[in-house]
Design a protein around this motif. Structure first.
Motif, PDB file in Angstrom:
ATOM      1  N   ARG A 183      -3.315   8.634 -15.298  1.00 45.26           N
ATOM      2  CA  ARG A 183      -2.328   8.626 -14.218  1.00 45.26           C
ATOM      3  C   ARG A 183      -1.114   7.758 -14.591  1.00 45.26           C
ATOM      4  O   ARG A 183       0.027   8.107 -14.300  1.00 45.26           O
ATOM      5  N   ILE A 184      -1.373   6.639 -15.267  1.00 47.04           N
ATOM      6  CA  ILE A 184      -0.287   5.785 -15.760  1.00 47.04           C
ATOM      7  C   ILE A 184       0.614   6.588 -16.694  1.00 47.04           C
ATOM      8  O   ILE A 184       1.847   6.525 -16.612  1.00 47.04           O
ATOM      9  N   ALA A 185      -0.010   7.375 -17.575  1.00 43.02           N
ATOM     10  CA  ALA A 185       0.763   8.184 -18.525  1.00 43.02           C
ATOM     11  C   ALA A 185       1.652   9.198 -17.815  1.00 43.02           C
ATOM     12  O   ALA A 185       2.828   9.363 -18.149  1.00 43.02           O
ATOM     13  N   VAL A 186       1.115   9.881 -16.815  1.00 47.63           N
ATOM     14  CA  VAL A 186       1.895  10.918 -16.133  1.00 47.63           C
ATOM     15  C   VAL A 186       2.983  10.301 -15.256  1.00 47.63           C
ATOM     16  O   VAL A 186       4.084  10.839 -15.138  1.00 47.63           O
ATOM     17  N   VAL A 187       2.712   9.130 -14.665  1.00 45.25           N
ATOM     18  CA  VAL A 187       3.727   8.440 -13.848  1.00 45.25           C
ATOM     19  C   VAL A 187       4.876   7.952 -14.729  1.00 45.25           C
ATOM     20  O   VAL A 187       6.021   7.884 -14.281  1.00 45.25           O
ATOM     21  N   LEU A 188       4.594   7.641 -15.979  1.00 38.06           N
ATOM     22  CA  LEU A 188       5.647   7.266 -16.929  1.00 38.06           C
ATOM     23  C   LEU A 188       6.405   8.484 -17.446  1.00 38.06           C
ATOM     24  O   LEU A 188       7.635   8.459 -17.576  1.00 38.06           O
ATOM     25  N   ILE A 225       0.846  -1.203   0.000  1.00 36.89           N
ATOM     26  CA  ILE A 225       0.000   0.000   0.000  1.00 36.89           C
ATOM     27  C   ILE A 225       0.878   1.249   0.000  1.00 36.89           C
ATOM     28  O   ILE A 225       0.657   2.194  -0.765  1.00 36.89           O
ATOM     29  N   PHE A 226       1.914   1.224   0.845  1.00 33.71           N
ATOM     30  CA  PHE A 226       2.835   2.354   0.934  1.00 33.71           C
ATOM     31  C   PHE A 226       3.543   2.606  -0.402  1.00 33.71           C
ATOM     32  O   PHE A 226       3.602   3.735  -0.888  1.00 33.71           O
ATOM     33  N   ALA A 227       4.083   1.532  -1.024  1.00 32.03           N
ATOM     34  CA  ALA A 227       4.815   1.671  -2.282  1.00 32.03           C
ATOM     35  C   ALA A 227       3.910   2.130  -3.412  1.00 32.03           C
ATOM     36  O   ALA A 227       4.341   2.871  -4.299  1.00 32.03           O
ATOM     37  N   THR A 228       2.639   1.698  -3.383  1.00 38.20           N
ATOM     38  CA  THR A 228       1.677   2.108  -4.410  1.00 38.20           C
ATOM     39  C   THR A 228       1.399   3.606  -4.349  1.00 38.20           C
ATOM     40  O   THR A 228       1.331   4.279  -5.378  1.00 38.20           O
ATOM     41  N   THR A 229       1.252   4.127  -3.132  1.00 38.65           N
ATOM     42  CA  THR A 229       0.922   5.552  -2.979  1.00 38.65           C
ATOM     43  C   THR A 229       2.145   6.449  -3.161  1.00 38.65           C
ATOM     44  O   THR A 229       2.005   7.647  -3.373  1.00 38.65           O
ATOM     45  N   VAL A 237      21.925   2.446  -8.274  1.00 41.33           N
ATOM     46  CA  VAL A 237      20.923   2.047  -7.279  1.00 41.33           C
ATOM     47  C   VAL A 237      19.856   3.130  -7.144  1.00 41.33           C
ATOM     48  O   VAL A 237      18.651   2.833  -7.085  1.00 41.33           O
ATOM     49  N   LEU A 238      20.292   4.403  -7.100  1.00 41.17           N
ATOM     50  CA  LEU A 238      19.327   5.509  -6.930  1.00 41.17           C
ATOM     51  C   LEU A 238      18.449   5.692  -8.159  1.00 41.17           C
ATOM     52  O   LEU A 238      17.250   5.954  -8.037  1.00 41.17           O
ATOM     53  N   ILE A 239      19.043   5.562  -9.354  1.00 39.79           N
ATOM     54  CA  ILE A 239      18.229   5.652 -10.572  1.00 39.79           C
ATOM     55  C   ILE A 239      17.270   4.463 -10.633  1.00 39.79           C
ATOM     56  O   ILE A 239      16.110   4.603 -11.017  1.00 39.79           O
ATOM     57  N   SER A 240      17.750   3.286 -10.190  1.00 38.24           N
ATOM     58  CA  SER A 240      16.850   2.122 -10.086  1.00 38.24           C
ATOM     59  C   SER A 240      15.714   2.418  -9.116  1.00 38.24           C
ATOM     60  O   SER A 240      14.576   1.983  -9.322  1.00 38.24           O
ATOM     61  N   ALA A 241      16.011   3.160  -8.036  1.00 35.24           N
ATOM     62  CA  ALA A 241      14.985   3.519  -7.050  1.00 35.24           C
ATOM     63  C   ALA A 241      13.913   4.406  -7.669  1.00 35.24           C
ATOM     64  O   ALA A 241      12.721   4.275  -7.356  1.00 35.24           O
ATOM     65  N   ILE A 242      14.337   5.317  -8.565  1.00 37.09           N
ATOM     66  CA  ILE A 242      13.358   6.169  -9.250  1.00 37.09           C
ATOM     67  C   ILE A 242      12.472   5.310 -10.161  1.00 37.09           C
ATOM     68  O   ILE A 242      11.244   5.463 -10.193  1.00 37.09           O
ATOM     69  N   PHE A 243      13.105   4.396 -10.901  1.00 39.42           N
ATOM     70  CA  PHE A 243      12.323   3.473 -11.728  1.00 39.42           C
ATOM     71  C   PHE A 243      11.415   2.599 -10.854  1.00 39.42           C
ATOM     72  O   PHE A 243      10.271   2.330 -11.200  1.00 39.42           O
ATOM     73  N   ALA A 244      11.949   2.155  -9.692  1.00 42.03           N
ATOM     74  CA  ALA A 244      11.167   1.309  -8.778  1.00 42.03           C
ATOM     75  C   ALA A 244       9.935   2.054  -8.275  1.00 42.03           C
ATOM     76  O   ALA A 244       8.840   1.481  -8.193  1.00 42.03           O
ATOM     77  N   ALA A 245      10.114   3.339  -7.931  1.00 46.02           N
ATOM     78  CA  ALA A 245       8.985   4.146  -7.452  1.00 46.02           C
ATOM     79  C   ALA A 245       7.912   4.263  -8.523  1.00 46.02           C
ATOM     80  O   ALA A 245       6.710   4.179  -8.240  1.00 46.02           O
ATOM     81  N   ALA A 246       8.359   4.453  -9.770  1.00 45.15           N
ATOM     82  CA  ALA A 246       7.401   4.564 -10.879  1.00 45.15           C
ATOM     83  C   ALA A 246       6.704   3.233 -11.127  1.00 45.15           C
ATOM     84  O   ALA A 246       5.476   3.163 -11.262  1.00 45.15           O
ATOM     85  N   MET A 247       7.488   2.146 -11.140  1.00 40.92           N
ATOM     86  CA  MET A 247       6.938   0.850 -11.522  1.00 40.92           C
ATOM     87  C   MET A 247       6.046   0.244 -10.455  1.00 40.92           C
ATOM     88  O   MET A 247       5.113  -0.500 -10.769  1.00 40.92           O
ATOM     89  N   SER A 248       6.293   0.568  -9.166  1.00 42.41           N
ATOM     90  CA  SER A 248       5.403   0.071  -8.114  1.00 42.41           C
ATOM     91  C   SER A 248       4.013   0.688  -8.248  1.00 42.41           C
ATOM     92  O   SER A 248       2.992   0.017  -8.049  1.00 42.41           O
ATOM     93  N   THR A 249       3.978   1.965  -8.614  1.00 39.35           N
ATOM     94  CA  THR A 249       2.691   2.633  -8.846  1.00 39.35           C
ATOM     95  C   THR A 249       2.047   2.132 -10.130  1.00 39.35           C
ATOM     96  O   THR A 249       0.841   1.861 -10.182  1.00 39.35           O
ATOM     97  N   LEU A 250       2.864   1.982 -11.185  1.00 41.65           N
ATOM     98  CA  LEU A 250       2.351   1.529 -12.480  1.00 41.65           C
ATOM     99  C   LEU A 250       1.716   0.150 -12.390  1.00 41.65           C
ATOM    100  O   LEU A 250       0.607  -0.073 -12.877  1.00 41.65           O
ATOM    101  N   SER A 251       2.433  -0.797 -11.762  1.00 40.68           N
ATOM    102  CA  SER A 251       1.926  -2.168 -11.693  1.00 40.68           C
ATOM    103  C   SER A 251       0.604  -2.226 -10.931  1.00 40.68           C
ATOM    104  O   SER A 251      -0.327  -2.935 -11.333  1.00 40.68           O
ATOM    105  N   SER A 252       0.521  -1.458  -9.846  1.00 37.75           N
ATOM    106  CA  SER A 252      -0.719  -1.421  -9.068  1.00 37.75           C
ATOM    107  C   SER A 252      -1.856  -0.823  -9.875  1.00 37.75           C
ATOM    108  O   SER A 252      -2.992  -1.318  -9.858  1.00 37.75           O
ATOM    109  N   ASN A 253      -1.549   0.255 -10.615  1.00 40.13           N
ATOM    110  CA  ASN A 253      -2.577   0.904 -11.423  1.00 40.13           C
ATOM    111  C   ASN A 253      -3.076  -0.006 -12.538  1.00 40.13           C
ATOM    112  O   ASN A 253      -4.281  -0.113 -12.780  1.00 40.13           O
TER     113      ASN A 253
END
Length: 438
Positions: A131-136, A50-54, A327-343
């Motif tokens: 929202r998927i479009a803007v998160v990408l 839930i936390f990662a999605t938001t 690792v940090l750039i992966s974290a940015i991708f991770a933040a985007a993809m956790s929201t994307l997958s949930s959406n």
């Protein structure tokens, strides 16, 4: 230069996400299993999910940028989940769990009628695809400014890999992906803050002095000017936004159905709220750390970069050693993809459960699962297409206005749940009138 070591780290992250999807793939599973994981998800994993999605990549980039440019007045917004959690657990959770609903909007059919369910579901799908479009798009824009990554390549990479793993493994892959991505997020954020302190002459004591002398940690402004983000405005906005998110947003409500029982779900909501406090403080600290670092090292700041949201990615690429920057750039991708997958998964669940199975009641298990997977792919591709259009047009300010317009359309859906749960007298037509009026 991003360097081959950083690209290797990024490649390993993407490969891990693909493996996750194939690990959880079930060729003969049911739609219920695909969207609710058969109640197998532990409460703590659901809470982290839930936390990662938001927490999207926009948040990962924009909160440090906001704290860098201003102060901590928006921190109250992040704390509202603690105030809302008992309300959600006590009043809303019993409806979602005891009726054994597949989506949040099926409650609206039970309470009002099928048309109300379809209207709320359609508004949710409209909002989520955009929202998927803007998160990408927005993280790709910030990364392009400092790494030279092609915006189009970033959008396509994030989108396709997310589609593959969340379509293959269903909600189980999404939740465990969120757990892994949440850990990467926090490890990356803490690591970046340590490097900020190390890059300031005088270390933490000097950082503290710079921050205090420039009033960068001011939280409370009790003035009555509601045109500015003063305490009252931030608190009211935070409470309303959080209430809507945790009661009528399928990407969050879906997590309530993945645990074994109501008690476990309540624990997951509390865990999410408790995690949000130190994590929010960490991201605000990153912003003040960035300010102190560039205050001490003004020559390191790219004065030609007008986009304030690029300040954190710029620090990552310019100041962190090879490997750590990856690792940090992966974290940015991770933040985007956790929201994307949930959406993607939540929109697919709404389309399959609220529209397809509502119309084709005799659809078999295999056919329903096929529709669920195809709709996941189509929704993801539609989001990628919209993000690519945004990148072509470069219409950031126009997009903000469009997103505001969509927020106005969907915010009334939260009110439908309030009307349904807290009043027996309100009819379907009256609720519809209220939604249109709102």
């Amino acid at each position: 230069l991003f360097g081959w070591i950083n690209y290797l780290v990024l490649g390993l992250y993407f490969a891990g996400m693909l493996y996750l999807g194939f690990y959880f793939i079930k060729k003969d599973g049911s739609v219920d299993d695909y969207f609710k994981a058969g109640g197998r998800i532990p409460w703590w994993a659901a809470g982290i999910s839930i936390f990662a999605t938001t927490l999207s990549a926009i948040t990962f980039i924009s909160i440090p940028a906001k704290a860098y440019a201003t102060d901590w007045h928006m921190l109250i917004f992040q704390f509202c989940i603690i105030l809302i959690a008992p309300f959600v657990i006590w009043y809303f959770l019993p409806f979602f769990r005891r009726f054994n609903l597949s989506t949040a909007y099926q409650y609206l059919e039970l309470r009002f009628n099928r048309r109300m369910k379809w209207l709320a579901s359609a508004l949710f799908i409209l909002f989520m695809v955009t929202r998927i479009a803007v998160v990408l798009y927005l993280p790709s824009l910030a990364l392009n400014a400092v790494t030279g990554f092609s915006i189009y390549l970033s959008i396509i990479l994030m989108g396709l890999i997310t589609i593959i793993y969340c379509t293959s493994g269903g909600i189980e892959a999404v939740v465990w992906g969120d757990v892994i991505q949440g850990i990467i997020l926090m490890a990356g954020a803490i690591g970046a803050f340590v490097f900020m302190i190390a890059g300031i002459d005088g270390g933490f004591s000097e950082l503290t002095e710079i921050v205090i002398s420039n009033e960068k940690m001011r939280i409370f402004d009790f003035s009555l000017d509601i045109s500015k983000p003063v305490f009252w405005v931030v608190l009211a906005g935070g409470l309303a936004n959080t209430l809507i998110l945790y009661t009528s947003d399928q990407s969050v409500v879906q997590r309530y159905m993945t645990t074994k029982d109501e008690k476990a779900t309540g624990r997951s909501i509390w865990l999410n709220g408790i995690i949000s406090i130190p994590v929010s403080i960490t991201f605000f600290l990153l912003g003040t750390g960035l300010f102190a670092f560039y205050y001490s090292n003004p020559e390191r700041l790219a004065a030609t970069n007008p986009n304030i949201d690029s300040v954190f990615p710029q620090f990552i690429v310019g100041e962190l050693p090879p490997g750590m920057a990856g690792v940090l750039i992966s974290a940015i991708f991770a933040a985007a993809m956790s929201t994307l997958s949930s959406n993607i998964n939540s929109v697919s669940s709404v389309f399959t459960s609220d529209f397809y199975l509502s119309i084709f009641k005799d659809a078999g298990r295999k056919q329903s699962l096929k529709v669920a997977r195809i709709s996941s792919v189509m929704i993801g591709l539609l989001g990628i297409g919209m993000a690519l259009v945004l990148a072509t047009w470069s219409i950031e300010s126009l997009w903000d206005q469009f997103n505001t317009f969509l927020g106005i359309l969907t915010s009334g859906v939260g009110a439908l749940f309030l009307m349904g749960i807290f009043s027996r007298r309100i009819s379907a037509n009256a609720a519809l009138a209220g939604l249109i009026g709102g």
